[in-house]
Structure formats: C-alpha cells, structure tokens
Design a protein around this motif. Structure first.
Motif, PDB file in Angstrom:
ATOM      1  N   UNK A 316      -1.502  31.699 -13.027  1.00 22.42           N
ATOM      2  CA  UNK A 316      -0.739  30.443 -13.048  1.00 22.42           C
ATOM      3  C   UNK A 316      -1.528  29.285 -13.642  1.00 22.42           C
ATOM      4  N   UNK A 317      -2.844  29.268 -13.418  1.00 17.76           N
ATOM      5  CA  UNK A 317      -3.653  28.156 -13.917  1.00 17.76           C
ATOM      6  C   UNK A 317      -3.791  28.198 -15.436  1.00 17.76           C
ATOM      7  N   UNK A 318      -3.834  29.386 -16.010  1.00 13.46           N
ATOM      8  CA  UNK A 318      -3.861  29.503 -17.474  1.00 13.46           C
ATOM      9  C   UNK A 318      -2.537  29.007 -18.045  1.00 13.46           C
ATOM     10  N   UNK A 319      -1.421  29.376 -17.393  1.00 13.77           N
ATOM     11  CA  UNK A 319      -0.108  28.912 -17.851  1.00 13.77           C
ATOM     12  C   UNK A 319       0.006  27.394 -17.712  1.00 13.77           C
ATOM     13  N   UNK A 320      -0.550  26.849 -16.646  1.00 13.83           N
ATOM     14  CA  UNK A 320      -0.530  25.390 -16.466  1.00 13.83           C
ATOM     15  C   UNK A 320      -1.375  24.711 -17.554  1.00 13.83           C
ATOM     16  N   UNK A 321      -2.521  25.292 -17.843  1.00 13.63           N
ATOM     17  CA  UNK A 321      -3.390  24.755 -18.887  1.00 13.63           C
ATOM     18  C   UNK A 321      -2.667  24.757 -20.234  1.00 13.63           C
ATOM     19  N   UNK A 322      -1.953  25.839 -20.522  1.00 11.42           N
ATOM     20  CA  UNK A 322      -1.171  25.939 -21.760  1.00 11.42           C
ATOM     21  C   UNK A 322      -0.151  24.797 -21.838  1.00 11.42           C
ATOM     22  N   UNK A 323       0.540  24.533 -20.735  1.00 10.64           N
ATOM     23  CA  UNK A 323       1.559  23.468 -20.725  1.00 10.64           C
ATOM     24  C   UNK A 323       0.907  22.092 -20.862  1.00 10.64           C
ATOM     25  N   UNK A 324      -0.247  21.894 -20.228  1.00 11.70           N
ATOM     26  CA  UNK A 324      -0.946  20.607 -20.312  1.00 11.70           C
ATOM     27  C   UNK A 324      -1.523  20.345 -21.708  1.00 11.70           C
ATOM     28  N   UNK A 325      -1.644  21.397 -22.534  1.00  5.27           N
ATOM     29  CA  UNK A 325      -2.195  21.222 -23.884  1.00  5.27           C
ATOM     30  C   UNK A 325      -1.214  20.547 -24.841  1.00  5.27           C
ATOM     31  N   UNK A 326       0.032  20.394 -24.394  1.00  5.43           N
ATOM     32  CA  UNK A 326       1.026  19.672 -25.210  1.00  5.43           C
ATOM     33  C   UNK A 326       1.426  18.395 -24.478  1.00  5.43           C
ATOM     34  N   UNK A 327       1.737  17.346 -25.214  1.00 10.33           N
ATOM     35  CA  UNK A 327       2.214  16.106 -24.591  1.00 10.33           C
ATOM     36  C   UNK A 327       3.581  16.361 -23.956  1.00 10.33           C
ATOM     37  N   UNK A 427      -9.542  19.108 -12.114  1.00 10.87           N
ATOM     38  CA  UNK A 427      -8.887  19.655 -10.912  1.00 10.87           C
ATOM     39  C   UNK A 427      -7.886  18.686 -10.275  1.00 10.87           C
ATOM     40  N   UNK A 428      -8.267  17.420 -10.133  1.00 10.24           N
ATOM     41  CA  UNK A 428      -7.399  16.474  -9.418  1.00 10.24           C
ATOM     42  C   UNK A 428      -6.234  15.975 -10.276  1.00 10.24           C
ATOM     43  N   UNK A 429      -6.469  15.766 -11.555  1.00 13.94           N
ATOM     44  CA  UNK A 429      -5.439  15.166 -12.414  1.00 13.94           C
ATOM     45  C   UNK A 429      -4.660  16.222 -13.195  1.00 13.94           C
ATOM     46  N   UNK A 430      -5.354  17.106 -13.904  1.00 16.06           N
ATOM     47  CA  UNK A 430      -4.642  18.183 -14.609  1.00 16.06           C
ATOM     48  C   UNK A 430      -4.146  19.250 -13.640  1.00 16.06           C
ATOM     49  N   UNK A 431      -4.728  19.308 -12.447  1.00 14.97           N
ATOM     50  CA  UNK A 431      -4.249  20.252 -11.433  1.00 14.97           C
ATOM     51  C   UNK A 431      -4.625  21.696 -11.703  1.00 14.97           C
ATOM     52  N   UNK A 432      -5.701  21.910 -12.471  1.00 12.55           N
ATOM     53  CA  UNK A 432      -6.139  23.278 -12.762  1.00 12.55           C
ATOM     54  C   UNK A 432      -6.929  23.834 -11.583  1.00 12.55           C
ATOM     55  N   UNK A 434      -9.952  26.917 -10.701  1.00 13.14           N
ATOM     56  CA  UNK A 434     -10.903  27.874 -11.244  1.00 13.14           C
ATOM     57  C   UNK A 434     -10.521  29.254 -10.728  1.00 13.14           C
ATOM     58  N   UNK A 435      -9.897  30.045 -11.583  1.00 12.40           N
ATOM     59  CA  UNK A 435      -9.358  31.348 -11.185  1.00 12.40           C
ATOM     60  C   UNK A 435     -10.447  32.242 -10.624  1.00 12.40           C
ATOM     61  N   UNK A 436     -11.617  32.274 -11.292  1.00 11.95           N
ATOM     62  CA  UNK A 436     -12.705  33.150 -10.842  1.00 11.95           C
ATOM     63  C   UNK A 436     -13.254  32.707  -9.493  1.00 11.95           C
ATOM     64  N   UNK A 437     -13.343  31.386  -9.296  1.00 10.51           N
ATOM     65  CA  UNK A 437     -13.839  30.868  -8.017  1.00 10.51           C
ATOM     66  C   UNK A 437     -12.880  31.222  -6.886  1.00 10.51           C
ATOM     67  N   UNK A 438     -11.561  31.109  -7.172  1.00 11.19           N
ATOM     68  CA  UNK A 438     -10.556  31.471  -6.168  1.00 11.19           C
ATOM     69  C   UNK A 438     -10.636  32.959  -5.852  1.00 11.19           C
ATOM     70  N   UNK A 439     -10.817  33.781  -6.916  1.00 11.50           N
ATOM     71  CA  UNK A 439     -10.916  35.229  -6.717  1.00 11.50           C
ATOM     72  C   UNK A 439     -12.143  35.579  -5.879  1.00 11.50           C
ATOM     73  N   UNK A 440     -13.278  34.915  -6.163  1.00 18.97           N
ATOM     74  CA  UNK A 440     -14.499  35.169  -5.388  1.00 18.97           C
ATOM     75  C   UNK A 440     -14.321  34.764  -3.929  1.00 18.97           C
ATOM     76  N   UNK A 441     -13.649  33.637  -3.716  1.00 20.00           N
ATOM     77  CA  UNK A 441     -13.408  33.176  -2.343  1.00 20.00           C
ATOM     78  C   UNK A 441     -12.525  34.164  -1.604  1.00 20.00           C
ATOM     79  N   UNK A 442     -11.514  34.701  -2.314  1.00 18.76           N
ATOM     80  CA  UNK A 442     -10.625  35.682  -1.688  1.00 18.76           C
ATOM     81  C   UNK A 442     -11.364  36.978  -1.389  1.00 18.76           C
TER      82      UNK A 442
END
Length: 495
Positions: A316-327, A427-432, A434-442
């Motif tokens: 989901x974070x990659x998809x969000x990043x893709x959407x944030x890359x356009x105005x 993290x706070x503004x773009x809302x991304x 860190x997928x790897x950090x989340x995976x490690x925490x899980x």
C-alpha cells in the motif's frame, strides 16, 4: 512563540475563482474542511481512493503546520440514484434488492470495506464522519427554508429546487463555469410526465413509491432526500454556514457541488465555502477506468497482484507513493510499469531515510539544511505540490549517500534537523510507511508469540499435560509453523 502556520503562507487553487489564492482561514488557527465521501453500495474503487488520499495529505499538512482542523467526510447511505440525478433507483436499495438483503447490510458491508482500504493506505480518519440517513431532520429543515424563501416548489409529494427562479438574483453555474442559458438551449424538452417546471431543476425531496424500501416521513409525505442536499445539511451542521475548504473529485463539480452552493445561498443567503478544491481523475493504461469494459482495478488487487494489469503485488505504501508523485489536480495514469518505477524510487528513498541514523558527523555541513527544509515547505505551500516535495526528498537522499561515502559533511546540529525534517515530510505529511521496518516489527512480534507458545508447551509437557502440548504443536503446524525438539531445546521453521 509563533506556530508554523504563521511562518508558512499557503496558496491554493480555488476552483471557484479559477486561480491560486492565498489561504486565509475564517478563524485564525482553525480550519474547517469538508470532503464528499463515498456512496457505499460497492467496493471503493481506486479513483475514489486517490481523491481521499489527496485530501488526507492536505489534512496532514494543515495539522503539521499547527492548525486545529475539523475534517468532515460524509458517508452517503441513501438518496444517490443510479443516474446521478433525479431519476432511477437508489444505488444502495438496488444493490440490496439484487442481493436480497437489507439496504443497511449493504451500507455496513461497504463502509467496512472503505475504512479497511483507507487504513491500509495509511489515511487518517476524519474528525467527523456523518451519514445521510443520520441527518434526515436537518435536510427537511433546509428544504422548508428554501421553500419559504421562494426557491423551491412541491409537486405530488416531491420537492424541486427552482433553478430559473434562483438564477434571477444569484449565479447558478459559477463553480463549473456553465451558463444557464446555454444549459437551457442544449437541453431537450421535458418529458410529458415530468413534474419539474424546468429541466435544470433538481430534487430536494423525492416521493417514495410503494416499492421503495428507504423512506422517511416528511411534511410532503413519505420519501427520501435528494443526493445534493445531504452535504449541505452535514457541512452546515458541523462546520457552520460558511467554512474554509470543500473538497472532492473533479467529477462532482457539476452538478453536485454547484447544487450545494445554490442550496446554501437559497436557504441562508450565504456563500458556503471560501476555497473549492478538486482532485483529478485516475486513468488505467491511458484509458478511463470503467467496470463495464473491464478497464478497472480495485485496491485489494494491487496488494495481491491478482489482476491482468499487474505482474506482481505492491505494498500500500508503494501505491501511495505512486499517487503522491503526481499533483492532486493532474490526471494520473496507473500502469504496471509506473508502479514498478515507483517501487524502485520508494525503496531508494526509504534506504536513504534509514541511513540517516548512522551518518558520521563533522564540524561543518556541505548543505544548507535550513534552506533545503524551507524548499520542502515551499513545495507544499504551493497548492500542496507533493511531486516537487518528493523531488526535494530525492535531493536529500543524494546528499545522505554523499555523506555516507565521505564526499559531503554534516554537523551534529544539522543532522538532528535533517532527521527531524525528513521524517516529518516522509511519514507525517506524505503518510508513507517504511515497509521493511513494518515487516521487521511484525517478524519480531511473531517470534515473540511463537516463543511464548513454545514455553507454554514446555510447561505442559513438564506437567505431563500431553493433550495441551500436542494441541499447541499440531495447531502451529496447521498454520505452517513446524516445531523441532532437540537437545538444545525447541526451535521452529516456517513453511
């Protein structure tokens, strides 16, 4: 001590004026923002998600600047007819009829889906999420006011807004740039059975036919509210007769938002919104998304990769990043290649962010961190320009690698400012996330849970409770976790 919003001047594109304007809220330090939410009769589609994600980014930025934001986003659970106008069947009632369930079961099912998907995309919940059915009384009261003011009429149990009467001393069409005379010229004659005085009139209240499930009593008989009315009622109730920002998809500008303005001005004489913001559409492989011709993809398919348009799943974070890359006001084309490119960029950015923690410090800095930080703010202050912000973040990533390789320097004080600013924007503004950090925490949580079960099994065996011991082993095996008992104790493998 001044707050951030006093130092940062936002300009935003106001659809009403057709130009960028300096943002000045009605009440200093406070922002009232209303965004049209979904009609919950089906799974939320990706185009809708883009709109809600864009306004989530705006919500996050306003909060970051220190504004107290009341963000209202409604749920349409009645009144939205199948042709988006005044005829046809209620979308939710139709779905209920086809599936032979109660309309509110449809509402519950797809509201849960909507919330689940937005949570996956790390969207913050709004301050208030009102429903149309929860505000029938308020809608009836507004209709009464509009009738009393001479801008609506009742016909056979339905109430219609008189657009021609309203346009005599108001401007219907000022948001969408449409001229009423042109609309009249381009409209076919009314059907003989129509109750409307004019083709441009729209329903404020519709009489419920005997077969209509969703119905409420009113001064004009049993019926249901028009689709446009709910947003006027709910925005007024929670944000006042005038508020700062109204957002939604570009497709809602006409007739929905145009009708909202007319309803407010007809009921209380006030222009309801200072700044109208509209997010643009999402296309798929260069064509408009459409369920009917199969050119469509749902958010859940992005995560699994279960789509003919994708070669793999994406976080989901990659998809969000893709959407944030356009105005948010630009058309954005969704494709497998575009997502693959965004994934590479996302991973590069996250790698740089993680490197921040271990950078060597020097006495001086090669980069003016304060100027870079302000350049990030300048991007967001310019109508929430997320792609320019991301370009600045990639400049930061390049600088981080230069420090790591000994080709640039940063002082301790600048490093702390750099870390704080980078985390805020990423993290706070773009809302991304860190997928790897989340995976490690899980993974850490999973390891802890399995070790706990291994300990409980060990205690059960020591107490000769082999039933419990075997149950733990067998149920873990069913989940793909195989325990192995050895001289050094019990270990496990994941299959």
């Amino acid at each position: 001590m001044s707050t951030l919003y006093q130092k940062q001047n936002i300009t935003l594109y106001n659809s009403l004026s057709g130009q960028k304007e300096t943002f000045k809220p009605l009440l200093d330090g406070n922002v009232g923002m209303y965004v049209c939410g979904p009609t919950v009769y089906s799974n939320v589609h990706l185009g809708n998600v883009r709109t809600f994600m864009s306004f989530d980014m705006i919500f996050r930025y306003l909060k970051h600047l220190g504004y107290k934001v009341r963000y209202v986003r409604n749920i349409t659970d009645a009144g939205h007819l199948t042709d988006d106008a005044d005829e046809g069947e209620d979308k939710i009632a139709k779905k209920a009829r086809l599936e032979q369930i109660e309309p509110m079961e449809v509402v519950q099912q797809y509201t849960i889906d909507f919330h689940t998907i937005l949570q996956k995309f790390n969207c913050l919940p709004p301050s208030i999420e009102p429903t149309a059915t929860g505000h029938i009384i308020e809608q009836i009261e507004i209709i009464k006011e509009i009738i009393d003011n001479g801008f609506a009429y009742e016909k056979n149990g339905s109430v219609y807004f008189d657009v021609l009467k309203f346009n005599e001393d108001h401007e219907y069409g000022k948001l969408s740039g449409r001229n009423l005379e042109d609309m009249i010229t381009n409209t076919r004659e009314l059907a003989a059975q129509s109750e409307k005085k004019n083709a441009q009139d729209f329903a404020l209240w519709k009489k419920a036919e005997p077969q209509h499930i969703m119905r409420w009593p009113s001064p004009w008989g049993d019926g249901f509210p028009g689709w446009h009315l709910e947003c006027t009622a709910m925005s007024t109730k929670y944000l006042g007769e005038q508020f700062d920002i109204h957002g939604g998809g570009m497709d809602l500008k006409f007739p929905h938002h145009e009708c909202e303005i007319a309803q407010s001005e007809a009921s209380n004489g006030k222009n309801p919104v200072n700044y109208w913001l509209h997010a643009n559409m999402l296309t798929l492989n260069g064509k408009k998304m459409s369920k009917s011709d199969g050119n469509n993809i749902f958010p859940a398919q992005i995560f699994t990769g279960d789509s003919p348009f994708l070669t793999k799943g994406f976080s989901p974070s990659v998809a969000r990043f893709f959407i944030m890359q356009a105005h948010y006001r630009s058309v954005l084309d969704f494709s497998n290649d575009a997502l693959l490119a965004s994934e590479k960029g996302f991973n590069r950015l996250m790698e740089a962010v993680n490197l921040l923690e271990a950078l060597p410090v020097s006495e001086t800095s090669s980069l003016d961190i304060s100027s870079w930080k302000q350049a990030c703010y300048d991007a967001m202050n310019d109508d929430f320009n997320s792609p320019i912000l991301i370009a600045q973040l990639f400049e930061a990533a390049k600088f981080i690698h230069q420090i790591k390789d000994g080709k640039a320097k940063i002082s301790q004080a600048d490093l702390e400012l750099f870390k704080e600013s980078t985390h805020a924007f990423v993290f706070d503004i773009l809302g991304l996330e860190d997928v790897n950090a989340v995976a490690e925490a899980n993974t850490d949580k999973l390891n802890g849970a399995i070790e706990l079960l291994i300990q409980l099994r060990k205690e059960a065996r020591a107490n000769k409770d082999f039933t419990t011991s075997d149950q733990i082993r067998d149920q873990l095996l069913e989940l793909g976790i195989q325990l192995k008992d050895g001289r050094e104790g019990t270990t496990y493998t994941l299959s």
